[in-house]
Motif scaffolding. Structure first.
Motif, PDB file in Angstrom:
ATOM      1  N   THR A  49       8.727   6.016   4.727  1.00 61.73           N
ATOM      2  CA  THR A  49       7.449   6.148   4.019  1.00 61.73           C
ATOM      3  C   THR A  49       6.764   4.793   3.878  1.00 61.73           C
ATOM      4  O   THR A  49       5.555   4.661   4.111  1.00 61.73           O
ATOM      5  CB  THR A  49       7.692   6.762   2.616  1.00 61.73           C
ATOM      6  OG1 THR A  49       8.285   8.041   2.796  1.00 61.73           O
ATOM      7  CG2 THR A  49       6.414   6.887   1.824  1.00 61.73           C
ATOM      8  N   GLU A 258       8.144  11.017   1.229  1.00 68.08           N
ATOM      9  CA  GLU A 258       7.025  11.140   2.186  1.00 68.08           C
ATOM     10  C   GLU A 258       5.771  11.695   1.519  1.00 68.08           C
ATOM     11  O   GLU A 258       4.652  11.478   1.990  1.00 68.08           O
ATOM     12  CB  GLU A 258       7.442  12.010   3.391  1.00 68.08           C
ATOM     13  CG  GLU A 258       7.746  13.482   3.096  1.00 68.08           C
ATOM     14  CD  GLU A 258       9.153  13.741   2.540  1.00 68.08           C
ATOM     15  OE1 GLU A 258       9.881  12.768   2.253  1.00 68.08           O
ATOM     16  OE2 GLU A 258       9.504  14.925   2.372  1.00 68.08           O
ATOM     17  N   ASN A 259       5.937  12.375   0.374  1.00 62.77           N
ATOM     18  CA  ASN A 259       4.765  12.910  -0.337  1.00 62.77           C
ATOM     19  C   ASN A 259       3.845  11.818  -0.863  1.00 62.77           C
ATOM     20  O   ASN A 259       2.663  12.058  -1.140  1.00 62.77           O
ATOM     21  CB  ASN A 259       5.223  13.804  -1.499  1.00 62.77           C
ATOM     22  CG  ASN A 259       5.733  15.144  -0.990  1.00 62.77           C
ATOM     23  OD1 ASN A 259       5.356  15.570   0.105  1.00 62.77           O
ATOM     24  ND2 ASN A 259       6.593  15.789  -1.758  1.00 62.77           N
ATOM     25  N   LYS A 262       0.834  11.411   1.256  1.00 57.54           N
ATOM     26  CA  LYS A 262      -0.193  12.457   1.075  1.00 57.54           C
ATOM     27  C   LYS A 262      -1.074  12.130  -0.121  1.00 57.54           C
ATOM     28  O   LYS A 262      -2.298  12.275  -0.071  1.00 57.54           O
ATOM     29  CB  LYS A 262       0.475  13.814   0.816  1.00 57.54           C
ATOM     30  CG  LYS A 262       1.113  14.445   2.030  1.00 57.54           C
ATOM     31  CD  LYS A 262       1.500  15.884   1.682  1.00 57.54           C
ATOM     32  CE  LYS A 262       2.403  16.471   2.736  1.00 57.54           C
ATOM     33  NZ  LYS A 262       2.991  17.750   2.346  1.00 57.54           N
ATOM     34  N   VAL A 263      -0.454  11.701  -1.215  1.00 57.53           N
ATOM     35  CA  VAL A 263      -1.234  11.411  -2.432  1.00 57.53           C
ATOM     36  C   VAL A 263      -2.166  10.223  -2.186  1.00 57.53           C
ATOM     37  O   VAL A 263      -3.347  10.248  -2.563  1.00 57.53           O
ATOM     38  CB  VAL A 263      -0.304  11.139  -3.640  1.00 57.53           C
ATOM     39  CG1 VAL A 263      -1.118  10.758  -4.873  1.00 57.53           C
ATOM     40  CG2 VAL A 263       0.553  12.362  -3.944  1.00 57.53           C
ATOM     41  N   GLU A 265      -3.365   9.219   0.686  1.00 58.47           N
ATOM     42  CA  GLU A 265      -4.434   9.586   1.632  1.00 58.47           C
ATOM     43  C   GLU A 265      -5.499  10.443   0.971  1.00 58.47           C
ATOM     44  O   GLU A 265      -6.676  10.369   1.306  1.00 58.47           O
ATOM     45  CB  GLU A 265      -3.831  10.309   2.839  1.00 58.47           C
ATOM     46  CG  GLU A 265      -2.991   9.351   3.666  1.00 58.47           C
ATOM     47  CD  GLU A 265      -2.923   9.740   5.114  1.00 58.47           C
ATOM     48  OE1 GLU A 265      -2.545  10.905   5.374  1.00 58.47           O
ATOM     49  OE2 GLU A 265      -3.230   8.897   5.979  1.00 58.47           O
ATOM     50  N   ARG A 266      -5.089  11.251  -0.002  1.00 58.58           N
ATOM     51  CA  ARG A 266      -6.059  12.123  -0.679  1.00 58.58           C
ATOM     52  C   ARG A 266      -7.009  11.287  -1.540  1.00 58.58           C
ATOM     53  O   ARG A 266      -8.148  11.655  -1.776  1.00 58.58           O
ATOM     54  CB  ARG A 266      -5.311  13.135  -1.542  1.00 58.58           C
ATOM     55  CG  ARG A 266      -6.188  14.246  -2.040  1.00 58.58           C
ATOM     56  CD  ARG A 266      -5.377  15.294  -2.763  1.00 58.58           C
ATOM     57  NE  ARG A 266      -4.394  15.921  -1.903  1.00 58.58           N
ATOM     58  CZ  ARG A 266      -3.304  16.556  -2.334  1.00 58.58           C
ATOM     59  NH1 ARG A 266      -3.046  16.627  -3.616  1.00 58.58           N
ATOM     60  NH2 ARG A 266      -2.472  17.101  -1.492  1.00 58.58           N
ATOM     61  N   ASP A 303       1.311  20.591  -3.483  1.00 49.75           N
ATOM     62  CA  ASP A 303       1.301  20.017  -2.141  1.00 49.75           C
ATOM     63  C   ASP A 303       0.803  18.576  -2.072  1.00 49.75           C
ATOM     64  O   ASP A 303      -0.261  18.343  -1.501  1.00 49.75           O
ATOM     65  CB  ASP A 303       0.480  20.905  -1.191  1.00 49.75           C
ATOM     66  CG  ASP A 303       0.691  20.447   0.254  1.00 49.75           C
ATOM     67  OD1 ASP A 303       1.799  19.972   0.544  1.00 49.75           O
ATOM     68  OD2 ASP A 303      -0.257  20.534   1.049  1.00 49.75           O
ATOM     69  N   PRO A 304       1.517  17.651  -2.564  1.00 44.08           N
ATOM     70  CA  PRO A 304       2.804  17.802  -3.231  1.00 44.08           C
ATOM     71  C   PRO A 304       2.628  17.999  -4.740  1.00 44.08           C
ATOM     72  O   PRO A 304       1.576  17.634  -5.292  1.00 44.08           O
ATOM     73  CB  PRO A 304       3.471  16.440  -2.975  1.00 44.08           C
ATOM     74  CG  PRO A 304       2.317  15.489  -2.971  1.00 44.08           C
ATOM     75  CD  PRO A 304       1.155  16.231  -2.372  1.00 44.08           C
TER      76      PRO A 304
END
Ligand SMILES: Nc1ncnc2c1ncn2[C@@H]1O[C@H](COP(=O)(O)OP(=O)(O)O)[C@@H](O)[C@H]1O
Ligand SMILES: N[C@@H](CCC(=O)OP(=O)(O)O)C(=O)O
Length: 514
Positions: A49, A258-259, A262-263, A265-266, A303-304
């Motif tokens: 990550t 790995e989540n 995502k956070v 990038e959001r 998600d997540p």
């Protein structure tokens, strides 16, 4: 190429989308409770990550617990050690293993790691704070492009110089590096309305705009994993500290590092004060009881799964934040209410004239941090609150001391942290945090005694850097600025402090007239 580390994708300071990300791993994310072994697969996933985050141009700092836990594994000690000496010895044994593990895992992706062990003493004053800041910044910048792995220096820290828990340390670290994100990785999916281990009805919170309101809304009994220390209590304190510095803070399960990508990038929605983000978020989630919505924001994020604490709309400057939350106060100036009203005014520049100072406690040199404590009379007959209860009615409307509770957290010999004691700071100021500069009633206050109907109340309202030493301050307290020169033989400033940083709660009940 020489050395163990292959060159890895490094972050770029010129990349405008580059973020600085602090990832805090609790012991529960490092060591398996069931096997009592390091969670190698998860640590490896975290390494991947971090590699991914860096290839996207971000800078990463890790705050990693687990030294004592690794020491326990090394020495086959199953019980949580109670004696301080034993914990310090285990930390020495375990820290070595922890950093060796990280070094070997990160070398597989060519990222250099650096061990940074801190005590509160290492950031106690501005020069030391700035020094720590420079070191961390140098480590995460070219040409090093390293990942600092920070932990408390448990082996040498003694109680008053300890952070006490790595949640707080991670918030301080986030402030030091001007982070954009702080991820608190733990063994649950976020902040719940109650402890999810014991409360089957506990619901996870989504976006939290007001940490203090969330703290009121949830139960954070400190029961956590058998290796962890602070439970949710210290994570909420960390969130309050970090969001005040403008850092978006996320509580997330460490099982799936790995989540984090995502956070990041959001991105972070602006707080509801801007309107737009609230609409977007609200329309993308299912219903939530109106009262909960008002109190804590939005339904659970998926998600997540995580809980996101938004940075405050008007974050403190780095300087003010460090004065309030990082530097160690060496003493206190006791001021009257008139002086407080003046420094609380937006146009005052936060400068404190000697005229409003009624007492000097402690010993300090110029430019050391000090507390500002308001002394006022309060009625004995009218019930009043101390001004420290979060969410107290705002009748007095004077900004004051929201985060004082954190300073009242006590750590006992066994390392257990008790919840903040939010208590009245009346004449009995012994509930102020233990420090060399413990505030006692001033001689004047003691002399004046208490009336039949009134008593003294002392409340810490802020902190500042001293322009004069405690000895000089004692000599010039209560006089006009124009008299400083005649009193001291010199006058380097008209003010006892510049740039006062005030806490942000409210003094609820009006004082009786002096
Ligand atoms: N309101 C709450 N929401 C979520 N977790 C809570 C809450 N209250 C207590 N907890 C406990 O906090 C624990 C996490 O804290 P801790 O064990 O100190 O973790 P770490 O080692 O990751 O810092 C969880 O396992 C959970 O049992
Ligand atoms: N500094 C200590 C950890 C302290 C701490 O806060 O632990 P945790 O609650 O697991 O994050 C250690 O390395 O063991």
């Amino acid at each position: 190429m020489t050395g163990a580390h292959a060159p890895a994708a490094g972050p770029s300071h010129t990349n405008p989308t580059s973020k600085t990300i602090v990832i805090k791993l609790g012991t529960s994310s490092i060591i398996s409770e069931s096997t009592q072994l390091p969670k190698i697969a998860i640590l490896s996933s975290l390494v991947e990550t971090c590699h991914k985050l860096r290839s996207l141009g971000h800078r990463v700092v890790i705050v990693c617990s687990g030294a004592i836990g690794m020491g326990r594994i090394r020495m086959s000690i199953t019980e949580r050690p109670k004696a301080l000496g034993e914990r310090q010895a285990l930390a020495a044994l375990g820290q070595l293993r922890l950093i060796a593990l990280w070094d070997s895992l990160f070398s597989t992706v060519g990222i250099p790691v650096a061990q940074v062990l801190l005590t509160r003493n290492d950031i106690a004053d501005r020069p030391r704070y700035n020094n720590a800041r420079t070191t961390l910044d140098t480590l995460i910048s070219p040409p090093f492009d390293a990942i600092p792995i920070v932990n408390e220096n448990d082996t040498v820290s003694v109680s008053e110089l300890r952070f006490g828990d790595n949640d707080t340390l991670s918030a301080i670290t986030a402030g030091l590096v001007d982070a954009d994100f702080l991820f608190l990785c733990t063994d649950v999916d976020g902040l719940y309305t109650g402890n999810p281990r014991s409360d089957p009805n506990a619901r996870r919170l989504g976006v939290v705009e007001d940490v203090a309101a969330a703290r009121k809304a949830v139960s954070v009994a400190t029961m956590g994993s058998s290796f962890g220390t602070g439970g949710m209590q210290t994570k909420l304190i960390a969130a309050e500290l970090a969001t005040a510095a403008g850092v978006a803070t996320v509580i997330i399960n460490g099982e799936h590092p790995e989540n984090i990508v995502k956070v990041v990038e959001r991105g972070i929605p602006p707080s509801s004060s801007t309107g737009a983000a609230k609409m977007d978020l609200a329309s993308s989630v299912s219903s939530l009881a109106e009262e909960k919505k008002a109190l804590i924001g939005y339904p659970p994020l998926e998600d997540p799964a995580h809980t996101l604490f938004l940075p405050t709309a008007n974050p403190l400057s780095s300087r003010k934040w460090s004065i309030l939350h990082a530097l160690h106060p060496a003493g206190a100036l006791i001021i009257d209410e008139g002086a407080f009203n003046r420094i609380a005014r937006a146009d005052s520049g936060g400068r404190l004239l000697p005229a409003g100072v009624v007492g000097v406690e402690g010993n300090w040199e110029r430019m050391q941090a000090i507390r500002l404590v308001v002394r006022r009379r309060i009625s004995k007959s009218v019930p009043h609150t101390s001004g420290l209860e979060e969410g107290a009615p705002l009748s007095g409307s004077i900004p004051i001391a929201r985060s004082l509770g954190q300073y009242l957290l006590r750590t006992d010999e066994a390392g257990t942290r008790t919840p903040p004691v939010i208590d009245s700071l009346r004449k009995d100021v012994s509930v102020l945090p233990p420090s060399p500069a413990r505030v006692e009633p001033t001689p004047e206050a003691a002399q004046a005694g208490e009336g039949e109907d009134w008593e003294w109340q002392l409340i810490e309202v802020g902190r500042a850097l001293a322009n004069y030493t405690s000895i000089e301050s004692e000599r010039i307290k209560g006089i006009k600025s124009s008299q400083i020169s005649a009193t001291l033989g010199y006058a380097d400033s008209d003010y006892l402090t510049d740039q006062v940083a005030l806490h942000t709660l409210v003094l609820p009940s009006p004082s009786v007239s002096d």
